[in-house]
Design a protein around this motif. Structure first.
Motif, PDB file in Angstrom:
ATOM      1  N   THR A 196      59.181   4.367-101.142  1.00 14.13           N
ATOM      2  CA  THR A 196      59.111   3.634-100.042  1.00 14.13           C
ATOM      3  C   THR A 196      57.606   3.990 -99.486  1.00 14.13           C
ATOM      4  O   THR A 196      57.301   5.053 -99.102  1.00 14.13           O
ATOM      5  CB  THR A 196      60.041   3.948 -98.885  1.00 14.13           C
ATOM      6  OG1 THR A 196      61.469   3.356 -99.237  1.00 14.13           O
ATOM      7  CG2 THR A 196      59.796   3.202 -97.392  1.00 14.13           C
ATOM      8  N   TRP A 198      54.518   3.059 -96.557  1.00  9.69           N
ATOM      9  CA  TRP A 198      54.169   2.578 -95.285  1.00  9.69           C
ATOM     10  C   TRP A 198      52.762   2.199 -95.318  1.00  9.69           C
ATOM     11  O   TRP A 198      51.706   3.329 -95.274  1.00  9.69           O
ATOM     12  CB  TRP A 198      54.586   3.518 -93.958  1.00  9.69           C
ATOM     13  CG  TRP A 198      53.974   2.848 -92.836  1.00  9.69           C
ATOM     14  CD1 TRP A 198      53.041   3.226 -92.173  1.00  9.69           C
ATOM     15  CD2 TRP A 198      54.484   1.886 -91.923  1.00  9.69           C
ATOM     16  NE1 TRP A 198      52.706   2.654 -90.958  1.00  9.69           N
ATOM     17  CE2 TRP A 198      53.749   1.557 -90.991  1.00  9.69           C
ATOM     18  CE3 TRP A 198      55.563   1.020 -92.214  1.00  9.69           C
ATOM     19  CZ2 TRP A 198      53.963   0.656 -89.977  1.00  9.69           C
ATOM     20  CZ3 TRP A 198      55.923  -0.023 -91.302  1.00  9.69           C
ATOM     21  CH2 TRP A 198      54.904  -0.226 -90.264  1.00  9.69           C
ATOM     22  N   TRP A 216      55.950  -5.480 -90.252  1.00 13.46           N
ATOM     23  CA  TRP A 216      56.114  -4.854 -88.904  1.00 13.46           C
ATOM     24  C   TRP A 216      54.712  -5.093 -88.084  1.00 13.46           C
ATOM     25  O   TRP A 216      53.801  -5.705 -88.679  1.00 13.46           O
ATOM     26  CB  TRP A 216      56.394  -3.389 -88.782  1.00 13.46           C
ATOM     27  CG  TRP A 216      57.621  -2.785 -89.363  1.00 13.46           C
ATOM     28  CD1 TRP A 216      57.588  -2.730 -90.770  1.00 13.46           C
ATOM     29  CD2 TRP A 216      58.814  -2.711 -88.843  1.00 13.46           C
ATOM     30  NE1 TRP A 216      59.128  -2.220 -91.111  1.00 13.46           N
ATOM     31  CE2 TRP A 216      59.728  -2.286 -90.011  1.00 13.46           C
ATOM     32  CE3 TRP A 216      59.295  -3.036 -87.456  1.00 13.46           C
ATOM     33  CZ2 TRP A 216      61.022  -2.144 -89.514  1.00 13.46           C
ATOM     34  CZ3 TRP A 216      60.626  -2.676 -87.201  1.00 13.46           C
ATOM     35  CH2 TRP A 216      61.569  -2.105 -88.406  1.00 13.46           C
ATOM     36  N   GLU A 221      55.961  -2.244 -94.827  1.00  9.25           N
ATOM     37  CA  GLU A 221      56.637  -1.191 -95.210  1.00  9.25           C
ATOM     38  C   GLU A 221      57.356  -1.875 -96.867  1.00  9.25           C
ATOM     39  O   GLU A 221      57.740  -2.988 -96.500  1.00  9.25           O
ATOM     40  CB  GLU A 221      58.167  -0.924 -94.439  1.00  9.25           C
ATOM     41  CG  GLU A 221      59.067  -0.093 -95.105  1.00  9.25           C
ATOM     42  CD  GLU A 221      60.362  -0.174 -94.526  1.00  9.25           C
ATOM     43  OE1 GLU A 221      61.354   0.069 -95.154  1.00  9.25           O
ATOM     44  OE2 GLU A 221      60.424  -0.386 -93.265  1.00  9.25           O
ATOM     45  N   THR A 223      59.690  -1.116-100.195  1.00  9.99           N
ATOM     46  CA  THR A 223      60.660  -0.243-100.676  1.00  9.99           C
ATOM     47  C   THR A 223      60.729  -0.574-102.162  1.00  9.99           C
ATOM     48  O   THR A 223      61.224  -1.878-102.569  1.00  9.99           O
ATOM     49  CB  THR A 223      62.062  -0.290-100.054  1.00  9.99           C
ATOM     50  OG1 THR A 223      61.635   0.405 -98.884  1.00  9.99           O
ATOM     51  CG2 THR A 223      62.834   0.531-100.701  1.00  9.99           C
ATOM     52  N   GLY A 274      64.989   1.911 -97.616  1.00 13.59           N
ATOM     53  CA  GLY A 274      63.810   1.722 -96.709  1.00 13.59           C
ATOM     54  C   GLY A 274      63.970   3.027 -95.813  1.00 13.59           C
ATOM     55  O   GLY A 274      64.560   3.756 -95.650  1.00 13.59           O
ATOM     56  N   LEU A 275      62.739   3.181 -94.721  1.00  9.65           N
ATOM     57  CA  LEU A 275      62.723   4.132 -93.892  1.00  9.65           C
ATOM     58  C   LEU A 275      63.828   3.942 -92.983  1.00  9.65           C
ATOM     59  O   LEU A 275      64.319   2.919 -92.610  1.00  9.65           O
ATOM     60  CB  LEU A 275      61.291   3.896 -93.208  1.00  9.65           C
ATOM     61  CG  LEU A 275      60.233   4.100 -94.009  1.00  9.65           C
ATOM     62  CD1 LEU A 275      58.732   3.641 -93.094  1.00  9.65           C
ATOM     63  CD2 LEU A 275      59.726   5.271 -94.742  1.00  9.65           C
ATOM     64  N   SER A 287      62.725  -9.102 -93.836  1.00 13.04           N
ATOM     65  CA  SER A 287      62.451  -8.432 -94.961  1.00 13.04           C
ATOM     66  C   SER A 287      62.576  -9.284 -96.113  1.00 13.04           C
ATOM     67  O   SER A 287      63.695 -10.366 -96.048  1.00 13.04           O
ATOM     68  CB  SER A 287      63.244  -7.237 -95.358  1.00 13.04           C
ATOM     69  OG  SER A 287      62.903  -6.233 -94.251  1.00 13.04           O
TER      70      SER A 287
END
Length: 531
Positions: A196, A198, A216, A221, A223, A274-275, A287
């Motif tokens: 993942t 960022w 975001w 992000e 993944t 994901g985070l 997403s």
């Protein structure tokens, strides 16, 4: 034995108990020459090792200031029944009598990392517990201590390997490759994991087939699921497939408005989801899974034997990042105003800042919210009666400096809270100012210079337009209502503003003289641990 301070392993920063680690080791400068001697060593406060795993790499981080003959000793007697601690740095560390002693260079440095392999001993039982007790001392300092709790556990342990080589220079439009490798240092298979990434506002990541992209406000992000299990001791490295072969890393391009410091974070994600973010936050963004672009794959491996699903036994070391310093200009101009009125009138004065440069100011890398600070010096013969929400008055009283959301002050600090302050954008606020005395060309200023501190708090690359005028009743206005507009400080008005500052100093005012798709190959770490 002399060597430069070692670069910090950033994935351990959040877990260090005694000292917060910086992103890079920094040699001491002349500012430390007069500091009192100090020597401290930090370590993770808790750590788990797999009951029959390969062991894991752990670090102790030393910070020294004018230290003479610094060393630290780790008492391993409380874990000897179920674990062994072996120095990787055997040129500076020695094992004897149930203790490990490490002699470090004298002088001053930050985050000198000393690494070890902490491995389970034969017959280690799940649930066994003990401590590693450290004592650090230099010839001219008192003792400092740190304790790490060690537990034998049953599960996988994903560890992100920091593959970057310090801060990297870059410029807008550059192609960059983000290294990403992680290793399973536990004693169970990691059945479901992912890379993942960022990417902050300075990067446009490529599209990789099979990866999920979440946009975001401040970045993207990405993944990318590994798609197979990782056995204990195995690792995965992200590589990009291309016409000329494989290139290690995830490809991205630096944006045209990127400037200064930026970072791509990488997490060895144990859930491939994901985070870890609150669902309330995820519900506000969209997403999508890419179905085109470059291909993401893993080198085929024999399928591991079926095992019960296990859990992550250490989650503090799943993170690494790559830092960049982007060569681009930040140019923020002050926005001043004019207004006119009779004695007793309240006039509206709109001031602020405008980004007239090529680079975006990212609030996160500008030191956090706000992205920019600017200051109003109120003209003579005027009093602030209405204060905008983004501003606070500044004053000094009883030898102390104060700030508050109050009217009637001479100085005000205002905050631009745009998370990304982009080229062409403006941020303004409106004050209500009462004219108490009609003075022709009564002049104040908008600037980035804190009026009660010596330094410029918000710094850009072109100070020539940082200062703008706020003029009440400009000559020829006739004392009527006025408008606004920035006025450059030139000629006599410049002298006026400088004279005001000089007068304050002469009067003895204590100016606190007032801050997109590609593959994975499996690798096995050398010597049974992440290096």
């Amino acid at each position: 034995m002399e060597r430069p301070p070692r670069r910090a392993a950033r994935r351990f920063a959040v877990a260090l108990a005694a000292v917060a680690l910086a992103f890079a080791a920094a040699p001491a400068g002349s500012a430390r020459a007069e500091e009192a001697p100090r020597f401290t060593v930090s370590a993770v406060s808790e750590i788990a090792i797999g009951s029959d795993g390969i062991g894991k790499t752990i670090f102790y981080a030393a910070t020294a200031v004018n230290a003479a003959n610094p060393r630290f000793t780790i008492d391993v007697s409380q874990v000897a029944a179920f674990a062994t601690l072996t120095p990787i740095d055997d040129d500076i560390c020695a094992v004897a009598g149930g203790k490990v002693t490490c002699a470090l260079p004298g002088g001053s440095y930050d985050n000198f990392l000393v690494s070890f392999i902490l491995a389970p001993a034969g017959g280690a039982k799940v649930g066994a517990k003990g401590t590693l007790s450290l004592v650090a001392k230099a010839g001219n300092t008192a003792e400092a201590a740190a304790v790490t709790k060690v537990t034998v556990a049953d599960g996988f342990d994903l560890v992100a390997i920091d593959g970057s080589d310090g801060e990297q220079p870059a410029k807008p439009g550059d192609d960059v490759w983000i290294p990403a490798t992680y290793v399973n240092e536990g004693n169970r298979d990691a059945d479901d994991s992912a890379f993942t990434f960022w990417f902050d506002s300075a990067f446009v990541p490529d599209e990789y087939d099979g990866c999920t992209y979440t946009d975001w406000k401040s970045g993207v992000e990405v993944t990318c699921p590994l798609g197979e299990s990782l056995k204990p001791g195995e690792g995965a490295t992200f590589v990009t497939e291309g016409g000329s072969g494989q290139t290690p890393g995830f490809h991205a391009k630096i944006t045209a408005d990127a400037a200064r410091y930026h970072r791509v974070g990488f997490t060895a994600d144990p859930s491939a989801g994901g985070l870890e973010l609150a669902q309330s936050l995820r519900s506000k963004v969209s997403s999508k899974k890419a179905t085109g672009g470059r291909k993401f794959s893993a080198v085929a491996k024999a399928k591991p034997p079926a095992r019960a699903r296990s859990v992550e036994i250490n989650d503090y070391d799943n993170y690494a990042d790559t830092e960049f310093k982007v060569a681009n200009t930040i140019d923020i101009a002050g926005i001043g105003a004019t207004a006119a009125g009779a004695a007793g009138d309240v006039v509206k004065v709109k001031i602020g800042t405008k980004n007239v440069g090529k680079g975006t100011v990212d609030a996160h890398y500008a030191g956090g919210d706000p992205s920019w600070r600017y200051y109003l010096v109120v003209p003579d013969g005027a009093e602030v009666v209405a204060v905008p929400d983004e501003c606070d008055g500044l004053w000094r009283e009883n030898d102390a400096t104060h700030a508050g959301h109050v009217a009637g002050k001479r100085f005000y600090e205002c905050a631009n809270r745009d998370e990304l302050f982009s080229p062409g954008a403006s941020a303004t606020v409106e004050f209500g100012i009462k004219i108490t005395q009609v003075i022709a060309n009564a002049t104040g200023t908008v600037s980035f210079q804190h009026p009660l501190l010596p330094e410029v708090v918000s710094k850009d690359d072109n100070p020539a337009n940082d200062l703008a005028e706020v003029v009440l009743n400009p000559a020829g206005s006739g004392g009527g209502s006025g408008g606004g507009g920035a006025l450059p400080l030139t000629g006599a008005q410049t002298g006026l503003v400088i004279t005001v500052g000089a007068a304050l100093l002469a009067a003895g005012a204590v100016l606190f003289v007032l801050t997109r798709r590609r593959p994975v190959v499996l690798v096995t770490p050398r010597d049974g641990g992440a290096q």
